[in-house]
Every structure is written in structure tokens, then in C-alpha cells.
Design a protein around this motif. Structure first.
Motif, PDB file in Angstrom:
ATOM      1  N   UNK A  84       5.906  72.830  54.429  1.00 12.27           N
ATOM      2  CA  UNK A  84       6.964  73.271  55.556  1.00 12.27           C
ATOM      3  C   UNK A  84       7.091  72.473  56.766  1.00 12.27           C
ATOM      4  N   UNK A  85       8.333  72.278  57.237  1.00 13.79           N
ATOM      5  CA  UNK A  85       8.435  71.490  58.547  1.00 13.79           C
ATOM      6  C   UNK A  85       8.181  72.134  59.809  1.00 13.79           C
ATOM      7  N   UNK A  86       7.661  73.634  59.927  1.00 11.12           N
ATOM      8  CA  UNK A  86       7.508  74.303  61.013  1.00 11.12           C
ATOM      9  C   UNK A  86       6.140  73.858  61.471  1.00 11.12           C
ATOM     10  N   UNK A  87       6.156  73.102  62.717  1.00  8.95           N
ATOM     11  CA  UNK A  87       4.797  72.445  62.931  1.00  8.95           C
ATOM     12  C   UNK A  87       3.922  73.715  63.822  1.00  8.95           C
ATOM     13  N   UNK A  88       4.791  74.715  64.292  1.00  4.43           N
ATOM     14  CA  UNK A  88       4.024  75.898  64.855  1.00  4.43           C
ATOM     15  C   UNK A  88       3.162  76.483  63.595  1.00  4.43           C
ATOM     16  N   UNK A  89       3.856  77.007  62.571  1.00  7.85           N
ATOM     17  CA  UNK A  89       3.214  77.426  61.354  1.00  7.85           C
ATOM     18  C   UNK A  89       1.929  76.739  60.860  1.00  7.85           C
ATOM     19  N   UNK A  90       2.309  75.405  60.768  1.00 11.66           N
ATOM     20  CA  UNK A  90       1.288  74.372  60.278  1.00 11.66           C
ATOM     21  C   UNK A  90       0.042  74.407  61.026  1.00 11.66           C
ATOM     22  N   UNK A  91       0.337  74.308  62.485  1.00 13.01           N
ATOM     23  CA  UNK A  91      -0.754  74.113  63.596  1.00 13.01           C
ATOM     24  C   UNK A  91      -1.717  75.493  63.460  1.00 13.01           C
ATOM     25  N   UNK A  92      -1.024  76.720  63.375  1.00 12.54           N
ATOM     26  CA  UNK A  92      -1.732  77.905  62.972  1.00 12.54           C
ATOM     27  C   UNK A  92      -2.512  77.820  61.841  1.00 12.54           C
ATOM     28  N   UNK A  93      -2.046  77.449  60.782  1.00 10.66           N
ATOM     29  CA  UNK A  93      -2.636  77.379  59.257  1.00 10.66           C
ATOM     30  C   UNK A  93      -3.906  76.357  59.590  1.00 10.66           C
ATOM     31  N   UNK A  94      -3.706  75.226  60.303  1.00 14.26           N
ATOM     32  CA  UNK A  94      -4.786  74.458  60.392  1.00 14.26           C
ATOM     33  C   UNK A  94      -6.165  75.084  61.074  1.00 14.26           C
ATOM     34  N   UNK A  95      -5.845  76.050  61.745  1.00 10.82           N
ATOM     35  CA  UNK A  95      -7.063  76.626  62.698  1.00 10.82           C
ATOM     36  C   UNK A  95      -8.051  77.384  61.565  1.00 10.82           C
TER      37      UNK A  95
END
Length: 303
Positions: free
Chosen positions: A104-115
Motif C-alpha cells: 500500500x502506498x500510504x506512508x503513514x499506514x506503513x510507518x505505523x505498521x513498521x512500529x
């Protein structure tokens, strides 16, 4: 056509509420429901997408980056991109699992998942309980294909976006536990993010300049917090500063206008609040590595 919207001038509206723009691309790969035998042994591999893996019957032994996880029925694995993992049956028993890979290209979503450092979620964890009903919905579509492949694909996408909504909510709650102020910081970060989106949708498109604090000070003042606290909370939650996220929003809007409209680069520059096309061109190249005209030409050649 571009989704760009030009709002009325300030003062012309009695009341209005801006909802978040939806400009997200989701790619789904290798979605399958599979039952395997007692001698199942899938070799170690990796892929650049997230993997959701849910066991419905039996037990799966999954090794992720050298760590062995015994996954029972009703339990969920969330495997990050680039993780080396393999799967086995043990105890002379097979198992059934549902699996999907997504990007998914939503960087906010990805940054949250990465945590989220946790890989295995028990059946009673908030993450599993939130998304298990949607996973069941996805699994139930497989045995009953609709007459139209297009309808089935749209139903699949609808269920996946519902899944992402629940996943976002559950992961937000997980991340909130790492903060002393708990969920309040998550909520504040989302308020800041929504106001950044409003800034892109309204202030920039009414011709305001983009190079004076990027509106962050004003947003902090409206929320009754200091600029430093605004920046700190936002970065704690999303892993990026408000200024960086705002730049990404403007870049995304600029790309949409360059590809999906016939407006000149001068017009696009003005719409995004730049008085000087040269300033816009320099900024765009700094963001993307190419000039606006080169980006437009490259995208046109791909069609």
C-alpha cells in the motif's frame, strides 16, 4: 481526471467539514486458502510485501528470521517485507491457512505498521479479533464465485479496504500502549494529519505560499499546543515530521495534476500556491529527482 478540488474562497461558506482525501493504491498478491498435508515443508523465501497469514485448522510452524512460531488455529501472523520465512507441518498433521500479500502506498499506514515488532498474534489479541471477521468474509467469497469476475473483484477490494480499516484501528491501539499518554497521542497525531490534509486542500489551492513554516505553527496554535509538541507527537506516531508528510501530500497532488490534467506547469504551480514556476520546479525535482516536465513526459510514455 485529477481529483483536485477548488474550494470556495474563505468567507463564502457558512459551515463546512473536510473529510480526508482517499488517494491510496493497494496491490494484492497471491491471495489463497490452502489445506496442506502432514509432510508440508515450504522452503525459506522472502518477498517485498507484507504477508497476513491466518490458520483456520491445525497448526503451522513458521520460521521468521530464525525465530520459530507455533501458529494454532485462530492465530494470525503479520510478516514484514524482506523477512526470510518458511512453513512446516509437524506432529504428523496437516493444516489449513488463509494468506494474502499486500503493498500500500500510504506512508503513514506503513510507518505505523513498521512500529509493530510482534509477528504472531493470539486468537484473543485485539489485532486478531478486529480483523478475523473480515478475513472470514474474504475466505467465504472463494467457494462462491459471482457470475461477473468484475463484481467479484470489486467485492474483494471492498473487503480488503474494510480489513485495512480494522487493522489500522487495532495497530493504532497497539502503538498507543507504548506511550505514557496512551491513546491520546494517537488521536492528537491524527488531528494534526487531518489538518495537514485540509491545508493542502484549501490554503494551497487558494494561492497561499508554501514556504512560510508550512502552516505547522498555525495548526499547533489551533490545537492549543506548542509547535515543538506538535512535531514531537506527530513524529512519535508516524515516524515522520509534519513538514515531511505535508511535502509528500503536495508532491502527490502535483503528480496527479501533471499526469491527469492538461493544465500547464505554470497553472499547476499557481494552484499549489507557488508564485514562481522556477521555485516549484526546483522543489519538485528535489522531491522526486526529476523536473515536472520530465515527470509528465515519462508518465505519458508509459501509457
Amino acid at each position: 481526471m485529477s481529483s483536485t478540488y477548488l474550494p470556495p474562497l474563505l468567507g463564502e461558506s457558512v459551515h463546512e467539514v473536510f473529510y480526508p482525501d482517499v488517494q491510496t493504491t493497494v496491490n494484492l498478491f497471491a491471495i489463497h486458502l490452502r489445506s496442506v498435508a502432514a509432510d508440508w515443508d515450504y522452503p525459506a523465501h522472502e518477498h517485498p510485501q507484507y504477508e497476513l497469514n491466518y490458520v483456520t485448522e491445525g497448526e503451522q510452524w513458521m520460521t521468521v528470521n530464525g525465530q520459530i512460531y507455533k501458529q494454532k488455529a485462530g492465530e494470525l501472523l503479520l510478516i514484514p517485507p524482506g523477512s526470510i520465512h518458511s512453513s512446516q507441518s509437524r506432529n504428523d498433521q496437516g493444516f489449513t491457512y488463509f494468506c494474502m500479500h499486500f503493498d500500500i502506498d500510504d506512508q503513514l499506514f506503513l510507518s505505523l505498521l513498521a512500529r509493530i515488532k510482534q509477528v504472531l498474534f493470539s486468537s484473543d489479541s485485539p489485532v486478531t479479533q478486529k480483523i478475523e471477521p473480515v478475513l472470514r468474509k474474504l475466505m467465504n467469497t472463494a467457494p462462491h464465485p459471482t457470475p461477473s469476475a468484475m463484481v467479484q473483484r470489486m467485492q474483494l477490494q471492498s473487503a480488503v479496504f474494510e480489513l485495512f480499516g480494522h487493522l489500522w484501528e487495532a495497530v493504532s491501539q497497539e502503538v498507543a500502549q507504548s506511550f505514557t499518554d496512551s491513546y491520546e497521542k494517537i488521536e492528537l497525531a491524527h488531528q494534526i494529519r487531518n489538518r495537514l490534509q485540509g491545508l493542502v486542500s484549501q490554503q494551497f489551492k487558494q494561492g497561499r505560499e508554501t514556504d512560510t513554516h508550512y502552516g505547522i505553527d498555525d495548526i499547533a496554535s489551533e490545537l492549543g499546543i506548542s509547535s515543538s509538541h506538535c512535531n514531537r507527537v506527530f513524529k512519535q506516531v508516524f515516524g515522520q515530521s509534519p513538514r515531511v508528510v505535508l511535502s509528500e501530500m503536495v508532491l502527490h497532488e502535483a503528480k496527479l495534476l501533471l499526469v491527469n490534467s492538461t493544465r500547464s506547469i505554470q497553472q499547476i504551480s499557481s494552484m499549489l500556491g507557488y508564485k514562481d514556476i522556477a521555485h516549484f520546479s526546483r522543489q519538485f525535482k528535489r522531491w522526486s529527482g526529476v523536473s515536472p516536465s520530465q515527470y509528465r513526459l515519462e508518465r505519458a510514455n508509459e501509457k
